[in-house]
Motif scaffolding. Structure first.
Motif, PDB file in Angstrom:
ATOM      1  N   SER A 104       8.753  32.131  48.910  1.00  0.00           N
ATOM      2  CA  SER A 104       7.984  33.037  48.037  1.00  0.00           C
ATOM      3  C   SER A 104       7.468  32.305  46.806  1.00  0.00           C
ATOM      4  O   SER A 104       6.319  32.474  46.395  1.00  0.00           O
ATOM      5  N   ARG A 105       8.328  31.491  46.217  1.00  0.00           N
ATOM      6  CA  ARG A 105       7.913  30.823  44.986  1.00  0.00           C
ATOM      7  C   ARG A 105       6.830  29.769  45.263  1.00  0.00           C
ATOM      8  O   ARG A 105       5.982  29.491  44.411  1.00  0.00           O
ATOM      9  N   SER A 106       6.846  29.181  46.448  1.00  0.00           N
ATOM     10  CA  SER A 106       5.815  28.184  46.761  1.00  0.00           C
ATOM     11  C   SER A 106       4.437  28.847  46.801  1.00  0.00           C
ATOM     12  O   SER A 106       3.463  28.297  46.288  1.00  0.00           O
ATOM     13  N   VAL A 107       4.381  30.044  47.357  1.00  0.00           N
ATOM     14  CA  VAL A 107       3.129  30.818  47.331  1.00  0.00           C
ATOM     15  C   VAL A 107       2.791  31.163  45.880  1.00  0.00           C
ATOM     16  O   VAL A 107       1.663  30.969  45.407  1.00  0.00           O
ATOM     17  N   ALA A 108       3.810  31.644  45.163  1.00  0.00           N
ATOM     18  CA  ALA A 108       3.593  32.117  43.777  1.00  0.00           C
ATOM     19  C   ALA A 108       3.101  30.990  42.878  1.00  0.00           C
ATOM     20  O   ALA A 108       2.303  31.228  41.969  1.00  0.00           O
ATOM     21  N   ASN A 109       3.554  29.767  43.113  1.00  0.00           N
ATOM     22  CA  ASN A 109       3.107  28.652  42.258  1.00  0.00           C
ATOM     23  C   ASN A 109       1.596  28.472  42.350  1.00  0.00           C
ATOM     24  O   ASN A 109       0.912  28.316  41.333  1.00  0.00           O
ATOM     25  N   PHE A 110       1.061  28.492  43.591  1.00  0.00           N
ATOM     26  CA  PHE A 110      -0.398  28.333  43.729  1.00  0.00           C
ATOM     27  C   PHE A 110      -1.132  29.541  43.169  1.00  0.00           C
ATOM     28  O   PHE A 110      -2.141  29.415  42.483  1.00  0.00           O
ATOM     29  N   ARG A 111      -0.582  30.730  43.448  1.00  0.00           N
ATOM     30  CA  ARG A 111      -1.245  31.953  42.976  1.00  0.00           C
ATOM     31  C   ARG A 111      -1.236  31.987  41.446  1.00  0.00           C
ATOM     32  O   ARG A 111      -2.235  32.294  40.808  1.00  0.00           O
ATOM     33  N   PHE A 112      -0.087  31.667  40.887  1.00  0.00           N
ATOM     34  CA  PHE A 112       0.038  31.720  39.421  1.00  0.00           C
ATOM     35  C   PHE A 112      -0.973  30.773  38.767  1.00  0.00           C
ATOM     36  O   PHE A 112      -1.704  31.167  37.857  1.00  0.00           O
ATOM     37  N   PHE A 113      -1.004  29.514  39.212  1.00  0.00           N
ATOM     38  CA  PHE A 113      -1.895  28.568  38.521  1.00  0.00           C
ATOM     39  C   PHE A 113      -3.368  28.903  38.784  1.00  0.00           C
ATOM     40  O   PHE A 113      -4.215  28.639  37.929  1.00  0.00           O
ATOM     41  N   ALA A 114      -3.670  29.509  39.933  1.00  0.00           N
ATOM     42  CA  ALA A 114      -5.045  29.957  40.171  1.00  0.00           C
ATOM     43  C   ALA A 114      -5.412  31.016  39.120  1.00  0.00           C
ATOM     44  O   ALA A 114      -6.466  30.935  38.475  1.00  0.00           O
ATOM     45  N   GLU A 115      -4.523  31.980  38.943  1.00  0.00           N
ATOM     46  CA  GLU A 115      -4.829  33.069  38.002  1.00  0.00           C
ATOM     47  C   GLU A 115      -4.780  32.578  36.555  1.00  0.00           C
ATOM     48  O   GLU A 115      -5.586  32.981  35.726  1.00  0.00           O
ATOM     49  N   ASP A 446       9.198  33.629  33.929  1.00  0.00           N
ATOM     50  CA  ASP A 446       7.800  33.944  33.687  1.00  0.00           C
ATOM     51  C   ASP A 446       7.103  32.582  33.695  1.00  0.00           C
ATOM     52  O   ASP A 446       7.411  31.726  32.854  1.00  0.00           O
ATOM     53  N   LEU A 447       6.207  32.370  34.661  1.00  0.00           N
ATOM     54  CA  LEU A 447       5.700  31.007  34.874  1.00  0.00           C
ATOM     55  C   LEU A 447       4.776  30.533  33.752  1.00  0.00           C
ATOM     56  O   LEU A 447       4.385  29.368  33.724  1.00  0.00           O
ATOM     57  N   ARG A 448       4.485  31.415  32.796  1.00  0.00           N
ATOM     58  CA  ARG A 448       3.698  30.985  31.629  1.00  0.00           C
ATOM     59  C   ARG A 448       4.553  30.272  30.595  1.00  0.00           C
ATOM     60  O   ARG A 448       4.031  29.686  29.652  1.00  0.00           O
ATOM     61  N   THR A 449       5.878  30.363  30.720  1.00  0.00           N
ATOM     62  CA  THR A 449       6.763  29.865  29.650  1.00  0.00           C
ATOM     63  C   THR A 449       7.079  28.375  29.836  1.00  0.00           C
ATOM     64  O   THR A 449       7.000  27.853  30.944  1.00  0.00           O
ATOM     65  N   PRO A 450       7.467  27.701  28.720  1.00  0.00           N
ATOM     66  CA  PRO A 450       7.812  26.279  28.843  1.00  0.00           C
ATOM     67  C   PRO A 450       9.121  26.091  29.582  1.00  0.00           C
ATOM     68  O   PRO A 450      10.115  26.752  29.275  1.00  0.00           O
ATOM     69  N   PHE A 451       9.122  25.177  30.539  1.00  0.00           N
ATOM     70  CA  PHE A 451      10.318  24.898  31.330  1.00  0.00           C
ATOM     71  C   PHE A 451      10.668  23.424  31.164  1.00  0.00           C
ATOM     72  O   PHE A 451       9.834  22.549  31.388  1.00  0.00           O
ATOM     73  N   GLY A 452      11.912  23.155  30.782  1.00  0.00           N
ATOM     74  CA  GLY A 452      12.346  21.765  30.661  1.00  0.00           C
ATOM     75  C   GLY A 452      13.570  21.678  29.781  1.00  0.00           C
ATOM     76  O   GLY A 452      14.017  22.682  29.220  1.00  0.00           O
ATOM     77  N   GLY A 453      14.115  20.477  29.669  1.00  0.00           N
ATOM     78  CA  GLY A 453      15.376  20.337  28.960  1.00  0.00           C
ATOM     79  C   GLY A 453      15.299  19.389  27.786  1.00  0.00           C
ATOM     80  O   GLY A 453      14.288  18.721  27.566  1.00  0.00           O
ATOM     81  N   VAL A 454      16.393  19.356  27.025  1.00  0.00           N
ATOM     82  CA  VAL A 454      16.536  18.421  25.907  1.00  0.00           C
ATOM     83  C   VAL A 454      17.685  17.466  26.250  1.00  0.00           C
ATOM     84  O   VAL A 454      18.297  17.559  27.302  1.00  0.00           O
ATOM     85  N   LYS A 455      17.965  16.557  25.363  1.00  0.00           N
ATOM     86  CA  LYS A 455      18.993  15.523  25.543  1.00  0.00           C
ATOM     87  C   LYS A 455      18.773  14.831  26.905  1.00  0.00           C
ATOM     88  O   LYS A 455      17.636  14.494  27.238  1.00  0.00           O
ATOM     89  N   GLN A 456      19.833  14.696  27.713  1.00  0.00           N
ATOM     90  CA  GLN A 456      19.664  13.941  28.967  1.00  0.00           C
ATOM     91  C   GLN A 456      19.089  14.810  30.087  1.00  0.00           C
ATOM     92  O   GLN A 456      19.086  14.394  31.245  1.00  0.00           O
ATOM     93  N   SER A 457      18.635  16.002  29.754  1.00  0.00           N
ATOM     94  CA  SER A 457      18.049  16.867  30.788  1.00  0.00           C
ATOM     95  C   SER A 457      16.547  16.686  30.915  1.00  0.00           C
ATOM     96  O   SER A 457      15.923  17.347  31.748  1.00  0.00           O
ATOM     97  N   GLY A 458      15.978  15.819  30.101  1.00  0.00           N
ATOM     98  CA  GLY A 458      14.578  15.528  30.353  1.00  0.00           C
ATOM     99  C   GLY A 458      13.717  15.383  29.125  1.00  0.00           C
ATOM    100  O   GLY A 458      14.167  15.535  27.990  1.00  0.00           O
ATOM    101  N   VAL A 459      12.451  15.105  29.417  1.00  0.00           N
ATOM    102  CA  VAL A 459      11.452  14.920  28.371  1.00  0.00           C
ATOM    103  C   VAL A 459      10.223  15.704  28.784  1.00  0.00           C
ATOM    104  O   VAL A 459       9.733  15.541  29.899  1.00  0.00           O
TER     105      VAL A 459
END
Ligand code: NAD
Length: 482
Positions: A104-115, A446-459
């Protein structure tokens, strides 16, 4: 099943060396099929194709690219059940989960970014008699490298915004879960996406992934995977001044405050701990509970964990399948043993020999969900990422102590807070050193929100405008008004 092949310049092909790897069904130990063991030569061919396709694809309008994303979403929607079955077979996750989350989310990713692209506007700023136009160009050819836990979900999360912003792609999925990426390549061919725009090279990380990161003409790398691999990616890409986005590991805290409505939240807490056998980077693997409700909580939590139905991932009633591989099973078991050595007590579960799963093949990588208590919150078991169905319980006496415990790891991806008082939860959430905090909910995206981590969880961050920013270069064009 037919072999998985590389997809380069619109055509399926084996590795130039002819070498292959096996992909294994972790529930049975059976080889499903082979995949190419590609090398830097295949990456070179794919990059050449991607660069050749680049200027034409970049010249398409945003509207055209949005139409392509809708076509991709439609095609994946048609193949929803196939995708769920492939993902379940390749990873050992329950078919119901693969349908609900992965397909479901794989479909939603394309749909979301299209919209989202439909609403996209480039800002202008006027001052000093001039108008500043913020112009976005594609980066060019980007490298997308993804892990095995949510294979198509995470790949499409990068492919959709990369295409939307006019980039061409060289992608490398995990060698442990190549089936749905191969299916995506089939879909790209079926819908007629121009050749060279999406290229897929299968193989091992140090061979194919490393060659992508090292390639001088791949100017942007979006990587999701473990922190130790992320360090190699960062060290390789930084001196080349590439754009990099790193979504890495986590050791997330689930914090249960003294006023939490335990009856209402218990199912969510079990889900937050054990979804996908605990192999979601966002799973809460440390549950911190106010000492005044600890014993009550513990009894209810262990009882709820005991209701998880472990078994054949193809069965509709199964709620937990396997971990990704026998090797990973052994790694998780070594942490269970370490937890006991560090003074922990197993409340439920244990290694596969201590707590075997009935009626499953012995070659299957099954593990029962395990809950440990009595460990220091600074123990290795409580601070290192296990990425399996293992949760440690800890108690705290006040909020300050809970904050200190929650922040006492090198990771900073996500966390959740559970309370009857949403304001209190919100205030508590602001004190956590993580990129994402949920209050009385988990994996609510909510796919509009920022996703990611701090410290050793990412940049960096992905999602909504953050993905659009990552997958484009900005040029400010300042025009003096006549
Ligand atoms: P991994 O780091 O072993 O592999 C990830 C990808 O990197 C694979 O495709 C692998 O082949 C490739 N790779 C390996 N060595 C490489 C190298 N030298 N250069 C370039 N690529 C290389 O991770 P994994 O075991 O597949 O996935 C589990 C990890 O991913 C966990 O740590 C989990 O927390 C993390 N993860 C993070 C997020 C997030 O959004 N933060 C999401 C999912 C998973």
């Amino acid at each position: 099943m037919d072999p998985v092949l590389n997809y380069i310049d619109g055509a399926f092909m084996a590795a130039q060396s002819g070498e292959t790897l096996n992909t294994v069904n972790p529930a049975t130990g059976d080889v499903i099929t082979t995949l190419p063991r590609s090398s830097s030569k295949d990456v070179e061919t794919a990059t050449t194709a991607a660069l050749r396709a680049s200027s034409k694809w970049a010249a398409t309008s945003m509207v055209e690219r949005i139409q392509w994303l809708h076509r991709l979403a439609d095609a994946l929607e048609e193949d929803h059940e196939t995708i769920a079955r492939l993902e379940s077979m390749d990873t050992g996750k329950p078919i119901s989960l693969a349908r609900r989350v992965d397909a479901s989310r794989s479909v939603a990713n394309f749909r979301f970014f299209a919209e989202f692209g439909e609403q996209h506007e480039e800002p202008t700023f006027s001052d000093h008699g001039a108008v500043n136009h913020v112009h976005r160009s594609p980066i060019g050819c980007v490298g997308l490298i993804t892990p095995w836990n949510l294979p198509l979900y995470l790949l499409t999360w990068k492919v959709a915004p990369a295409l939307l912003m006019g980039n061409t792609i060289v992608a490398k999925p995990s060698e442990l879960s190549p089936l749905t990426a191969h299916h995506l390549a089939n879909v790209m061919q079926r819908i007629g996406l121009p050749k060279g725009v999406f290229n897929l090279v299968h193989g091992l990380g140090p061979e194919v992934g490393q060659a992508i990161v090292e390639h001088p003409q791949i100017r942007g790398i979006s990587f999701t995977g473990g922190t130790s691999t992320g360090k190699i990616v960062a060290a390789t890409a930084a001196p080349m001044f590439k754009k990099i986005s790193l979504e890495l590991g986590g050791k997330n805290a689930t914090v249960v405050l003294d006023d939490a409505p335990l009856d209402e939240i218990m199912d969510d807490l079990v889900r937050a701990s054990f979804t996908n056998s605990g192999q979601v980077c966002l799973c809460g693997s440390r549950v911190l509970v106010d000492s005044s409700i600890y014993e009550d909580f513990k009894g209810r939590f262990v009882k709820a964990v005991g209701k998880i139905v472990i078994g054949d991932p193809t069965e509709e009633s199964t709620t937990m399948g396997t971990v990704i591989s026998k090797d990973h099973q052994q790694k998780v078991e070594s942490y269970i043993r370490l937890g006991v050595e560090e003074g922990g007590k197993v409340l439920i579960g244990g290694t596969s020999s201590e707590a075997p799963v009935d009626n499953v093949p012995s070659e299957g990588a099954f593990l029962r969900p395990t809950v440990l208590e009595g460990l220091s919150h600074t123990a290795r078991t409580a601070t290192e990422e296990i990425f399996g169905p293992v949760v440690t319980l800890h108690s705290f006496d006040n909020e300050d102590e809970a904050v200190a415990m929650a922040n006492a790891t090198e990771y900073g991806l996500a966390g959740s807070v559970w309370t009857n008082d949403t304001q209190r939860g919100h205030a508590f959430g602001q004190r956590l050193d993580t990129g994402i905090v949920w209050v009385n909910t988990w994996l609510n995206r909510d796919l509009r929100t920022p996703f990611g981590g701090v410290k050793q969880s990412g940049v960096g961050r992905e999602g909504g405008a953050w993905s659009l920013n990552f997958f484009s270069e900005l040029t400010n064009i300042c025009v003096l008004q006549p």
